[in-house]
Scaffold this motif. Structure first.
Motif, mmCIF file in Angstrom:
data_model
loop_
_atom_site.group_PDB
_atom_site.id
_atom_site.type_symbol
_atom_site.label_atom_id
_atom_site.label_comp_id
_atom_site.label_asym_id
_atom_site.label_seq_id
_atom_site.Cartn_x
_atom_site.Cartn_y
_atom_site.Cartn_z
ATOM 1 N N ILE A 299 0.845 -1.183 0.000
ATOM 2 C CA ILE A 299 0.000 0.000 0.000
ATOM 3 C C ILE A 299 0.890 1.247 0.000
ATOM 4 N N PRO A 300 0.611 2.229 -0.835
ATOM 5 C CA PRO A 300 1.426 3.447 -0.865
ATOM 6 C C PRO A 300 1.589 4.050 0.528
ATOM 7 N N GLY A 301 2.838 4.314 0.906
ATOM 8 C CA GLY A 301 3.125 4.896 2.211
ATOM 9 C C GLY A 301 3.188 3.889 3.334
ATOM 10 N N HIS A 302 2.888 2.635 3.034
ATOM 11 C CA HIS A 302 2.915 1.583 4.061
ATOM 12 C C HIS A 302 3.600 0.338 3.491
ATOM 13 N N PRO A 303 4.921 0.378 3.415
ATOM 14 C CA PRO A 303 5.651 -0.759 2.833
ATOM 15 C C PRO A 303 5.540 -2.042 3.650
ATOM 16 N N GLU A 304 5.013 -1.927 4.882
ATOM 17 C CA GLU A 304 4.865 -3.125 5.720
ATOM 18 C C GLU A 304 3.560 -3.873 5.435
ATOM 19 N N ILE A 305 2.668 -3.290 4.620
ATOM 20 C CA ILE A 305 1.377 -3.907 4.345
ATOM 21 C C ILE A 305 1.304 -4.331 2.875
ATOM 22 N N PHE A 306 1.185 -5.628 2.664
ATOM 23 C CA PHE A 306 1.047 -6.181 1.320
ATOM 24 C C PHE A 306 -0.421 -6.550 1.081
ATOM 25 N N VAL A 307 -0.893 -6.310 -0.117
ATOM 26 C CA VAL A 307 -2.244 -6.707 -0.506
ATOM 27 C C VAL A 307 -2.110 -7.606 -1.734
ATOM 28 N N VAL A 308 -2.621 -8.829 -1.643
ATOM 29 C CA VAL A 308 -2.421 -9.787 -2.727
ATOM 30 C C VAL A 308 -3.753 -10.400 -3.154
ATOM 31 N N GLY A 309 -3.724 -11.031 -4.309
ATOM 32 C CA GLY A 309 -4.907 -11.738 -4.793
ATOM 33 C C GLY A 309 -6.033 -10.814 -5.210
ATOM 34 N N ASP A 310 -7.250 -11.214 -4.898
ATOM 35 C CA ASP A 310 -8.447 -10.486 -5.331
ATOM 36 C C ASP A 310 -8.529 -9.073 -4.782
ATOM 37 N N LEU A 311 -7.892 -8.810 -3.634
ATOM 38 C CA LEU A 311 -8.015 -7.503 -2.991
ATOM 39 C C LEU A 311 -7.170 -6.426 -3.647
ATOM 40 N N MET A 312 -6.163 -6.794 -4.433
ATOM 41 C CA MET A 312 -5.264 -5.785 -4.982
ATOM 42 C C MET A 312 -5.705 -5.372 -6.383
ATOM 43 N N ALA A 313 -5.537 -4.084 -6.660
ATOM 44 C CA ALA A 313 -5.761 -3.557 -8.003
ATOM 45 C C ALA A 313 -4.402 -3.165 -8.554
ATOM 46 N N LEU A 314 -3.923 -3.933 -9.521
ATOM 47 C CA LEU A 314 -2.585 -3.723 -10.071
ATOM 48 C C LEU A 314 -2.610 -4.047 -11.559
ATOM 49 N N PRO A 315 -2.145 -3.137 -12.401
ATOM 50 C CA PRO A 315 -2.139 -3.425 -13.839
ATOM 51 C C PRO A 315 -1.069 -4.453 -14.209
ATOM 52 N N GLY A 316 -1.406 -5.290 -15.171
ATOM 53 C CA GLY A 316 -0.445 -6.259 -15.689
ATOM 54 C C GLY A 316 0.398 -5.653 -16.781
ATOM 55 N N ARG A 317 1.111 -6.502 -17.493
ATOM 56 C CA ARG A 317 2.005 -6.019 -18.546
ATOM 57 C C ARG A 317 1.252 -5.366 -19.688
ATOM 58 N N ASP A 318 -0.008 -5.763 -19.892
ATOM 59 C CA ASP A 318 -0.801 -5.185 -20.970
ATOM 60 C C ASP A 318 -1.535 -3.921 -20.541
ATOM 61 N N GLY A 319 -1.321 -3.485 -19.306
ATOM 62 C CA GLY A 319 -1.959 -2.275 -18.826
ATOM 63 C C GLY A 319 -3.324 -2.494 -18.199
ATOM 64 N N ARG A 320 -3.893 -3.679 -18.371
ATOM 65 C CA ARG A 320 -5.199 -3.970 -17.778
ATOM 66 C C ARG A 320 -5.030 -4.522 -16.369
ATOM 67 N N GLN A 321 -6.044 -4.305 -15.538
ATOM 68 C CA GLN A 321 -5.979 -4.794 -14.167
ATOM 69 C C GLN A 321 -5.881 -6.311 -14.147
ATOM 70 N N LEU A 322 -5.042 -6.825 -13.264
ATOM 71 C CA LEU A 322 -4.913 -8.276 -13.141
ATOM 72 C C LEU A 322 -6.242 -8.872 -12.691
ATOM 73 N N PRO A 323 -6.623 -10.009 -13.240
ATOM 74 C CA PRO A 323 -7.917 -10.605 -12.892
ATOM 75 C C PRO A 323 -7.898 -11.236 -11.504
ATOM 76 N N GLY A 324 -9.078 -11.392 -10.940
ATOM 77 C CA GLY A 324 -9.196 -12.034 -9.631
ATOM 78 C C GLY A 324 -9.259 -13.537 -9.777
ATOM 79 N N VAL A 325 -8.134 -14.144 -10.112
ATOM 80 C CA VAL A 325 -8.077 -15.588 -10.335
ATOM 81 C C VAL A 325 -7.040 -16.208 -9.414
ATOM 82 N N ALA A 326 -7.092 -17.525 -9.319
ATOM 83 C CA ALA A 326 -6.245 -18.229 -8.360
ATOM 84 C C ALA A 326 -4.755 -18.029 -8.623
ATOM 85 N N GLN A 327 -4.341 -18.057 -9.883
ATOM 86 C CA GLN A 327 -2.917 -17.927 -10.181
ATOM 87 C C GLN A 327 -2.359 -16.567 -9.789
ATOM 88 N N VAL A 328 -3.153 -15.515 -9.962
ATOM 89 C CA VAL A 328 -2.711 -14.189 -9.505
ATOM 90 C C VAL A 328 -2.499 -14.217 -7.996
#
Length: 463
Positions: A299-328
């Motif tokens: 989380i910006p400003g909080h390097p001690e807090i990681f957000v992974v999986g379905d809860l995170m909004a992060l663009p992939g290499r194609d610029g689109r948001q990563l999907p909420g799937v098991a492999q992510v």
């Protein structure tokens, strides 16, 4: 006593694989989850249709991590986070407690979304938990039993009509399995009804089945569903749900589908806990409530807090948001654990998180599936074999794999279903807890649940 404390919220794919990745790290891990099991959600629809038992898709967390001495598994639902004191507030069954952290990994998964129509949930259960699957199993099998007792043809038809909302992997797989129940498993077992005459309707507001798989595989899946006898209604929006039917808006206008059994397989959203975490940290969220994170999943400003999986909004290499799937979830969970290990070793930050897309799979019926792996597009039996191998690989525990193979043999090679036992308690328990209260009620926001990769129909797809 002074070891680095890592708290992981959620034991879905992201949380579980993060915990495993910290096995040899000099840390103390506290894993908080709202259930005692890790849910392999991609096969939940097979629990709902009597192929697999709940134990085969939901092994106990403590058993999975029994050899990992640095993990403390705790039952509870995270209610809030104090980012200044670095603590999380947890509500367990009849007890509340607080856990301190030095690093926090949020992997609480996603919740079912009814797009603002939460009242639909009473008559159209979702597919997010073992409870949901068992309730749907009871509803589906009881529908045929009750239809067999009816004397009015209109009542018979209403009980033998099944509507599935959502033509993604979960909805498509669910529709295919109910069709196989009606056409392969149940015929010849009833004196007063013909299960062949069951009506299975798949509804979606978009214009394609499995629209994320591309036009080629989407068309093949649609053709296969039609061959199974499934009615597919695309560009159709659900506007009303009640005990005896469902109202939809189509290109033909408003219509009603009389049906006693409805399944909701459309839409996911972040749990309310994500909003509270965003408010506490000042982070932004997207339209689905997911938290916008840095390239290293913090989380910006909080390097001690990681957000992974379905809860995170992060663009992939194609610029689109990563999907909420098991492999992510799996890859981001491992990545977060790797970041913590690197920091403790005094190494500079590793490269930003990069998701490696291993492909998409969805099974339509026995011996028939679709697979999108890189540039490869497969359908039919070859895709089904890949689906079989991949799911066996990701099932946790040797005994789960063995029993799953035996049950698949019963269902795919024969015509039976190994898990047809249902109870009225499964049908009415959710309503009873809502009406009379749950003595161990949790906040109901999905925090700490195992619903990572929601909406998946495969280890790639959530779900």
């Amino acid at each position: 006593m002074n070891r680095h404390r890592v708290v992981i919220v959620g034991a879905g794919f992201g949380g579980l694989f993060a915990a495993k990745a910290l096995r040899r790290a000099d840390v103390d891990v506290t894993l908080i989850n709202g259930t005692t099991y890790h849910l392999f959600q991609p096969l939940l629809y097979q629990v709902a249709t009597g192929i697999l038992s709940e134990g085969e898709v939901a092994p106990p967390i403590r058993e999975i991590l029994r050899r990992q001495d640095n993990v403390d598994v705790r039952l509870g639902w995270v209610r809030d986070v104090d980012v200044e004191a670095r603590t999380v507030e947890v509500a367990g069954p009849g007890v509340s407690y607080t856990v301190g952290y030095d690093s926090l990994i949020f992997a609480a998964g996603s919740s079912q979304s009814y797009f603002g129509n939460d009242g639909f949930a009473a008559d159209a259960p979702g597919m997010k938990s073992v409870d949901d699957a068992l309730e749907l199993r009871a509803r589906i099998f009881h529908a045929f039993e009750i239809a067999d007792l009816q004397t009015d043809p209109a009542d018979v038809e209403r009980w033998m009509t099944f509507v599935i909302v959502g033509a993604g992997p979960t909805g498509t797989e669910m529709a295919g399995q109910i069709a196989e129940l009606a056409h392969r498993t149940l015929p010849g077992q009833y004196r007063h009804i013909d299960p062949h005459r069951a009506r299975i309707v798949l509804v979606d507001a978009v214009g394609a089945v499995l629209n994320t798989f591309g036009d080629q595989l989407s068309t093949r899946a649609l053709r296969e569903l039609h061959q199974l006898g499934v009615e597919v209604e695309l560009n159709t929006t659900v506007v009303g749900v009640d005990p005896e039917g469902i109202d939809v808006e189509t290109v033909r206008g408003r219509e009603r589908i009389p049906a006693m059994t409805k399944v909701w397989a459309a839409g996911v959203s972040a749990p309310p806990l994500a909003r509270r975490l965003a408010e506490a940290t000042g982070a932004s969220t997207d339209r689905a409530g997911r938290i916008l994170v840095e390239p290293d999943t913090t989380i910006p400003g909080h390097p001690e807090i990681f957000v992974v999986g379905d809860l995170m909004a992060l663009p992939g290499r194609d610029g689109r948001q990563l999907p909420g799937v098991a492999q992510v979830a799996i890859q981001s969970g491992r990545y977060a654990a790797g970041q913590i290990r690197a920091r403790l070793a005094g190494r500079t930050a590793e490269r930003p998180f990069r998701y490696f897309d291993k492909g998409s799979l969805a099974v339509i019926s026995r011996f028939s599936a679709v697979a999108s792996i890189g540039r490869l597009r497969l359908s039919g039996f070859p895709a089904w074999l890949i689906w079989l191998v991949v799911h066996l690989f990701y099932l946790v525990g040797f005994k789960n794999r063995v029993s799953a193979v035996l049950h698949w043999a019963v269902s795919f090679l024969g015509r039976g279903r190994s898990e047809r036992v249902t109870t009225l308690q499964q049908v009415y328990a959710r309503t009873a807890m809502r009406d009379f209260g749950d003595p161990f009620a949790h906040p109901g926001d999905g925090a700490g649940s195992t619903a990572v990769g929601a909406g998946a129909g495969s280890p790639r797809t959530s779900r």
